[in-house]
Design a protein around this motif. Structure first.
Motif, PDB file in Angstrom:
ATOM      1  N   ARG A 193      -1.347  -0.808  -0.169  1.00 21.55           N
ATOM      2  CA  ARG A 193      -0.446   0.311  -0.440  1.00 21.55           C
ATOM      3  C   ARG A 193      -0.998   1.084  -1.637  1.00 21.55           C
ATOM      4  O   ARG A 193      -1.398   0.480  -2.634  1.00 21.55           O
ATOM      5  N   ALA A 194      -1.014   2.392  -1.517  1.00 17.62           N
ATOM      6  CA  ALA A 194      -1.452   3.242  -2.623  1.00 17.62           C
ATOM      7  C   ALA A 194      -0.486   4.404  -2.747  1.00 17.62           C
ATOM      8  O   ALA A 194       0.085   4.872  -1.747  1.00 17.62           O
ATOM      9  N   GLY A 195      -0.284   4.853  -3.954  1.00 13.17           N
ATOM     10  CA  GLY A 195       0.636   5.952  -4.165  1.00 13.17           C
ATOM     11  C   GLY A 195       0.279   6.769  -5.390  1.00 13.17           C
ATOM     12  O   GLY A 195      -0.281   6.255  -6.361  1.00 13.17           O
ATOM     13  N   VAL A 196       0.611   8.049  -5.328  1.00 12.08           N
ATOM     14  CA  VAL A 196       0.420   8.956  -6.454  1.00 12.08           C
ATOM     15  C   VAL A 196       1.728   9.696  -6.680  1.00 12.08           C
ATOM     16  O   VAL A 196       2.282  10.303  -5.755  1.00 12.08           O
ATOM     17  N   SER A 197       2.222   9.610  -7.906  1.00  6.40           N
ATOM     18  CA  SER A 197       3.450  10.295  -8.279  1.00  6.40           C
ATOM     19  C   SER A 197       3.110  11.427  -9.241  1.00  6.40           C
ATOM     20  O   SER A 197       2.440  11.217 -10.258  1.00  6.40           O
ATOM     21  N   TRP A 198       3.586  12.619  -8.914  1.00  7.24           N
ATOM     22  CA  TRP A 198       3.271  13.813  -9.705  1.00  7.24           C
ATOM     23  C   TRP A 198       4.556  14.452 -10.185  1.00  7.24           C
ATOM     24  O   TRP A 198       5.375  14.898  -9.385  1.00  7.24           O
ATOM     25  N   LEU A 199       4.727  14.478 -11.492  1.00  4.28           N
ATOM     26  CA  LEU A 199       5.836  15.215 -12.084  1.00  4.28           C
ATOM     27  C   LEU A 199       5.347  16.641 -12.308  1.00  4.28           C
ATOM     28  O   LEU A 199       4.819  16.984 -13.370  1.00  4.28           O
ATOM     29  N   ALA A 200       5.518  17.462 -11.275  1.00  5.51           N
ATOM     30  CA  ALA A 200       4.992  18.821 -11.343  1.00  5.51           C
ATOM     31  C   ALA A 200       5.664  19.640 -12.431  1.00  5.51           C
ATOM     32  O   ALA A 200       5.058  20.542 -13.010  1.00  5.51           O
ATOM     33  N   SER A 201       6.918  19.334 -12.706  1.00  6.37           N
ATOM     34  CA  SER A 201       7.670  19.983 -13.779  1.00  6.37           C
ATOM     35  C   SER A 201       8.856  19.095 -14.099  1.00  6.37           C
ATOM     36  O   SER A 201       8.999  18.011 -13.524  1.00  6.37           O
ATOM     37  N   ASP A 202       9.701  19.543 -14.992  1.00  7.86           N
ATOM     38  CA  ASP A 202      10.895  18.766 -15.311  1.00  7.86           C
ATOM     39  C   ASP A 202      11.830  18.667 -14.116  1.00  7.86           C
ATOM     40  O   ASP A 202      12.693  17.780 -14.078  1.00  7.86           O
ATOM     41  N   ASP A 203      11.649  19.541 -13.124  1.00 10.46           N
ATOM     42  CA  ASP A 203      12.576  19.607 -12.001  1.00 10.46           C
ATOM     43  C   ASP A 203      11.975  19.150 -10.682  1.00 10.46           C
ATOM     44  O   ASP A 203      12.717  18.972  -9.711  1.00 10.46           O
ATOM     45  N   VAL A 204      10.660  18.988 -10.611  1.00  4.62           N
ATOM     46  CA  VAL A 204      10.007  18.686  -9.338  1.00  4.62           C
ATOM     47  C   VAL A 204       9.215  17.386  -9.457  1.00  4.62           C
ATOM     48  O   VAL A 204       8.359  17.254 -10.340  1.00  4.62           O
ATOM     49  N   ASP A 205       9.494  16.454  -8.554  1.00  4.93           N
ATOM     50  CA  ASP A 205       8.802  15.174  -8.492  1.00  4.93           C
ATOM     51  C   ASP A 205       8.234  15.019  -7.083  1.00  4.93           C
ATOM     52  O   ASP A 205       8.967  15.093  -6.090  1.00  4.93           O
ATOM     53  N   VAL A 206       6.910  14.823  -6.991  1.00  2.00           N
ATOM     54  CA  VAL A 206       6.245  14.672  -5.702  1.00  2.00           C
ATOM     55  C   VAL A 206       5.613  13.286  -5.651  1.00  2.00           C
ATOM     56  O   VAL A 206       4.900  12.886  -6.575  1.00  2.00           O
ATOM     57  N   TYR A 207       5.881  12.564  -4.547  1.00  3.39           N
ATOM     58  CA  TYR A 207       5.287  11.233  -4.389  1.00  3.39           C
ATOM     59  C   TYR A 207       4.578  11.154  -3.041  1.00  3.39           C
ATOM     60  O   TYR A 207       5.167  11.418  -1.993  1.00  3.39           O
ATOM     61  N   LEU A 208       3.291  10.797  -3.081  1.00  3.45           N
ATOM     62  CA  LEU A 208       2.470  10.618  -1.887  1.00  3.45           C
ATOM     63  C   LEU A 208       2.120   9.142  -1.763  1.00  3.45           C
ATOM     64  O   LEU A 208       1.627   8.533  -2.724  1.00  3.45           O
ATOM     65  N   ALA A 209       2.375   8.574  -0.595  1.00  7.89           N
ATOM     66  CA  ALA A 209       2.132   7.143  -0.399  1.00  7.89           C
ATOM     67  C   ALA A 209       1.329   6.917   0.872  1.00  7.89           C
ATOM     68  O   ALA A 209       1.489   7.630   1.872  1.00  7.89           O
ATOM     69  N   TYR A 210       0.459   5.913   0.811  1.00 11.89           N
ATOM     70  CA  TYR A 210      -0.362   5.520   1.958  1.00 11.89           C
ATOM     71  C   TYR A 210      -0.292   4.008   2.090  1.00 11.89           C
ATOM     72  O   TYR A 210      -0.322   3.275   1.084  1.00 11.89           O
ATOM     73  N   ASP A 211      -0.149   3.533   3.316  1.00 14.13           N
ATOM     74  CA  ASP A 211      -0.172   2.088   3.543  1.00 14.13           C
ATOM     75  C   ASP A 211      -0.958   1.786   4.802  1.00 14.13           C
ATOM     76  O   ASP A 211      -0.990   2.580   5.745  1.00 14.13           O
ATOM     77  N   VAL A 212      -1.606   0.647   4.813  1.00 14.69           N
ATOM     78  CA  VAL A 212      -2.366   0.206   5.980  1.00 14.69           C
ATOM     79  C   VAL A 212      -2.253  -1.312   6.061  1.00 14.69           C
ATOM     80  O   VAL A 212      -2.285  -2.012   5.039  1.00 14.69           O
ATOM     81  N   THR A 213      -2.086  -1.818   7.274  1.00  9.51           N
ATOM     82  CA  THR A 213      -1.977  -3.260   7.498  1.00  9.51           C
ATOM     83  C   THR A 213      -2.881  -3.646   8.668  1.00  9.51           C
ATOM     84  O   THR A 213      -2.897  -2.971   9.700  1.00  9.51           O
ATOM     85  N   ARG A 214      -3.593  -4.734   8.490  1.00 11.91           N
ATOM     86  CA  ARG A 214      -4.473  -5.270   9.527  1.00 11.91           C
ATOM     87  C   ARG A 214      -4.077  -6.723   9.776  1.00 11.91           C
ATOM     88  O   ARG A 214      -4.072  -7.542   8.851  1.00 11.91           O
ATOM     89  N   ILE A 215      -3.733  -7.040  11.017  1.00  7.17           N
ATOM     90  CA  ILE A 215      -3.307  -8.384  11.395  1.00  7.17           C
ATOM     91  C   ILE A 215      -4.234  -8.895  12.488  1.00  7.17           C
ATOM     92  O   ILE A 215      -4.468  -8.211  13.494  1.00  7.17           O
ATOM     93  N   ARG A 216      -4.756 -10.103  12.293  1.00  4.96           N
ATOM     94  CA  ARG A 216      -5.619 -10.744  13.280  1.00  4.96           C
ATOM     95  C   ARG A 216      -5.146 -12.193  13.436  1.00  4.96           C
ATOM     96  O   ARG A 216      -5.671 -13.110  12.816  1.00  4.96           O
TER      97      ARG A 216
END
Length: 787
Positions: free
Chosen positions: A238-261
């Motif tokens: 799991r990876a994520g980036v949180s960006w407080l673009a301003s005092d009023d705007v919060d952007v969160y981008l998340a990526y996840d990957v799972t491999r099962i064998r």
């Protein structure tokens, strides 16, 4: 002394006596900080806004990251042991070992294959997960899990007729912090977990990465080829980036990957039997003598010789595989438009690629073997706007939702494989198909056998269906919570949903080339308005009484496993209306929380999957029917207490019963039957004691017990596959350093080595019953470093 304080004081004395503790003197009481006894506040977002668990007038159980670790809860399936009136299993055996069949208050779905949909929605960071394959998700890097009981038809909507499981992952912050954990244990278990969160641009941009690799040998073994079953081989990131673009705007981008064998589900053969209407006898007469493979000697029959003396052993030799690759992207934007207005957007895209191979008869014969390959993509977009009005007394939320899914399935299935070939090898038509018919006889007399005999194709059962499904779902919803007075409030909500499904199927019998279901495309659509009414009243600042009336629905579909054109049938949507009254309370200066709920549900046109015998040829007949209407009622109690600074206890009890009010005669069920996967009693209790060691840290000893009463594993309530009541016992001993940066834990699960199965099937058409057993006694050691 004021009356309110006097009541609390007397209550504290009573609690102390009940727990066998002497009443401390006033001086001793003053020496201890009240905060040391106070329970931690749990924040939930069950109503899509942050609030205390004790202030949310809904039935929800929440588990924080620390709770999951302390109670040795490693994956989603473990939650059923600690949540009242919840059942989570692998479901049908051909769904593989990672399938999650979730039932809440008796409502769910046992089958993984589309176009059937789950009855309980699973959400990760607000994104709905459409398919149950891979649903037994790992709980690494999880901040909180919320289990919402009852229909969530207003705020969640799609396929939440039974409830919802809301999984919230961790987010990066403005401090550099991380965790490393190594766990070793039974059967060469080795789990490696690590996460780090760092500020990329202080106070503005933060990032995190969390990885886990979990490996363990299986707890079940195939005797003839030595294959481990029930093993673990999982890698996730799991990876994520949180960006407080301003005092009023919060952007969160998340990526996840799972491999099962992993290998397939760890099932075993319970017994074989000859159903007079099935194919057991004809298979043993014609096909069994011709079968070859490991363990098959001349004259071998498919019978009870293949039943082992252990629930963790089988004689299966067919293909077994559970491979799953999933990944997803989520973008969440929070925009504070003003002091009382907020806009939120959640965008999600996910892909799944799964291959599931299962030998369901767990014998050397190809009685039922499946090779399933699924590919799925989904996209969802949700917009929410919320705010406050009337001097903060009115909290409102409105939104819109869009979801689309595209999924395909290529399934090669062997059913009593070899009967058709054996009939083609016979020198003539020697097999009568009607009682007392002398064979051979001239065509068109109904006698099978002989090359080219058209009656042989009745027993050509190996099938290869290619199926696809496209789904579109649109919804608009609103929810208003209005504080009428300082104590009384009302909630009004509603959701309008429109869903369209397009299903296509092309199914053939490859041995003969005959068509099982010709290329067919069909579309259906449904629309429904699901309202909610809630009333809440504060008896005082620590006790909340609430009532709710809510509806939910789940769209219909098509019989997913037709073996002839006549079996390709539609089924309609199902609906549920639920009434609930509950109490949430803080007691003894917040040393105890006690939550109670009573519910009554009217479940209409419920979709039930049945496994029966095709009267035309004795083969398998799998159908999904709108079986009828059923009433479900029950109670739930959840208690958390800290009677002493070093002692924590918890208790959860669920009672549930159900009764059909109407039933379609075509289903073949008795109106006296009970719903599958709906135990009458579920209970869990836990206690932990923390011993301070000064500069050497602390030791915490914890024990947990789980009880589950009798469970029916199919709609027919087949007695041979009923799981009787059972009890599980877990324990954990944890040392933590004085600074809290190191933890070493020794834990054991199912300490009494209880034998129980989590799912089971009866297949009368081919004369066998199987079961998948739960995990035996296991131990482990975990070392955690936080920085």
């Amino acid at each position: 002394m004021p009356a309110k304080n006097r009541t609390r004081y007397l209550g504290s004395l009573i609690a102390a006596v009940a727990l066998g503790n002497s009443v401390q003197s006033d001086a001793q009481e003053q020496a201890h900080s009240t905060a040391a006894y106070t329970l931690e506040e749990v924040t939930v977002t069950a109503r899509k806004r942050e609030e205390s668990l004790q202030d949310a007038p809904v039935s929800v159980t929440a588990f924080t990251n620390s709770t999951l670790e302390a109670r040795s809860l490693f994956n989603l399936g473990n939650l059923s042991a600690v949540t009242p009136n919840v059942d989570i299993s692998h479901g049908k055996g051909d769904g593989g070992s990672t399938n999650a069949a979730v039932y809440i208050r008796g409502v769910g779905q046992n089958d993984f294959i589309f176009p059937t949909d789950p009855g309980v929605g699973i959400y990760v960071d607000g994104v709905y997960i459409a398919r149950s394959i891979g649903g037994m998700m790992d709980l690494s890097d999880i901040e909180r899990v919320e289990v919402l009981r009852g229909p969530q038809g207003t705020l969640y909507g799609k396929n939440t007729i039974g409830g919802a499981i809301n999984v919230v992952t961790t987010r990066p912050g403005n401090e550099t912090e991380g965790t490393l954990r190594v766990t070793a244990g039974s059967r060469d278990r080795l789990d490696l977990e690590g996460s780090i969160s760092v500020p990329l641009i202080p106070r503005h941009l933060f990032g995190k990465v969390a990885v886990a690799s979990k490996n363990q040998d299986g707890y079940s073994r195939r005797l003839l080829d030595g294959t481990d079953m029930g093993d673990t081989n999982l890698d996730t990131l799991r990876a994520g980036v949180s960006w407080l673009a301003s005092d009023d705007v919060d952007v969160y981008l998340a990526y996840d990957v799972t491999r099962i064998r992993q290998n397939g589900a760890p099932g075993t053969l319970l017994e074989t039997f000859d159903d007079p209407s099935g194919l057991y006898a004809i298979y043993n007469a014609l096909a069994a003598p011709l079968a070859t493979g490991p363990g098959l000697e001349p004259g071998s029959q498919f019978d009870n010789r293949w039943v082992t003396d252990s629930p963790y052993r089988s004689n299966g030799t067919g293909p077994t595989r559970d491979h799953n690759d999933t990944w997803g992207l989520t973008a969440t934007v929070d925009w504070q438009l003003g002091s009382t207005l907020n806009l939120k957007a959640i965008t999600g895209y996910r892909e799944m690629d799964a291959e599931i191979q299962v030998d369901m008869d767990y014998s050397p014969f190809p009685i039922v073997q499946t090779d399933e390959q699924q590919e799925q993509t989904q996209f969802s977009q949700e917009l929410q706007i919320s705010g406050l009005a009337v001097d903060g007394r009115l909290q409102w939320l409105a939104g819109a939702y869009y979801f689309e899914e595209d999924i395909t399935d290529n399934n090669t299935t062997f059913l009593a494989s070899g009967i058709y070939d054996a009939l083609e090898m016979l020198p003539g038509a020697f097999v009568p198909l009607v009682p007392d018919l002398p064979c051979p006889a001239a065509f068109p007399a109904p006698c099978a056998g002989g090359q080219g005999n058209p009656y042989n194709v009745m027993f050509d059962l190996d099938v290869n269906p290619l199926t696809g499904l496209e789904t579109e779902n649109w919804a608009a919803f609103a929810n208003l919570s209005w504080a009428l007075t300082e104590r009384a409030g009302v909630t009004l909500g509603g959701r309008y949903s429109y869903e369209k499904k397009t299903y296509d199927i092309d199914s053939i019998f490859p041995n003969s080339g005959n068509v099982a279901t010709p290329p067919t495309t069909d579309s259906q659509s449904w629309s429904q308005f699901t309202p909610k009414l809630g009333l809440d009243y504060r008896l005082d600042e620590d006790a909340l009484l609430y009532f709710s009336w809510e509806q939910g629905f789940k769209s219909g579909g098509w019989n997913p496993r037709p073996l002839s054109p006549l079996e390709f049938k539609r089924y309609d949507q199902e609906e549920l209306t639920a009434y609930e009254v509950g109490l949430k309370s803080r007691l003894f200066d917040n040393r105890m929380t006690l939550n109670l709920a009573a519910f009554f549900s009217e479940y209409e046109d419920l979709q039930l999957t049945s496994n029966s015998v095709n009267p035309d040829n004795g083969s398998l007949l799998l159908t999904v029917d709108n079986a009828g209407d059923v009433d479900i009622w029950g109670l739930e109690l959840e208690l958390v207490a800290r009677p002493l600074e070093a002692v924590d206890i918890n208790l959860g009890v669920g009672y549930m019963d159900n009764e059909y009010s109407s039933l379609s005669p075509a289903t073949g069920y008795s109106i006296d039957n009970k719903l599958p996967q709906a135990p009458k009693w579920t209970a869990n209790a836990g206690a932990q004691y923390r011993l301070g060691l000064g500069q050497y840290g602390s030791l915490t000893l914890r024990g947990d017990v789980t009880f589950r009463s009798r469970v029916y594993n199919d709609s027919f309530n087949t007695p041979e596959i009923v799981q009787s009541s059972y009890t599980l016992l877990n324990a954990r001993l944890t040392w933590q350093s004085a600074a809290g940066s190191w933890r070493v834990a020794l834990f054991g699960t199912n300490l009494t080595d209880e034998e129980y199965f989590t799912s089971a099937e009866s297949v009368p058409s081919f004369g066998f019953r199987n079961a998948v057993y739960g995990r035996p006694s296991e131990w482990g050691v975990s070392i955690t470093r936080e920085f």
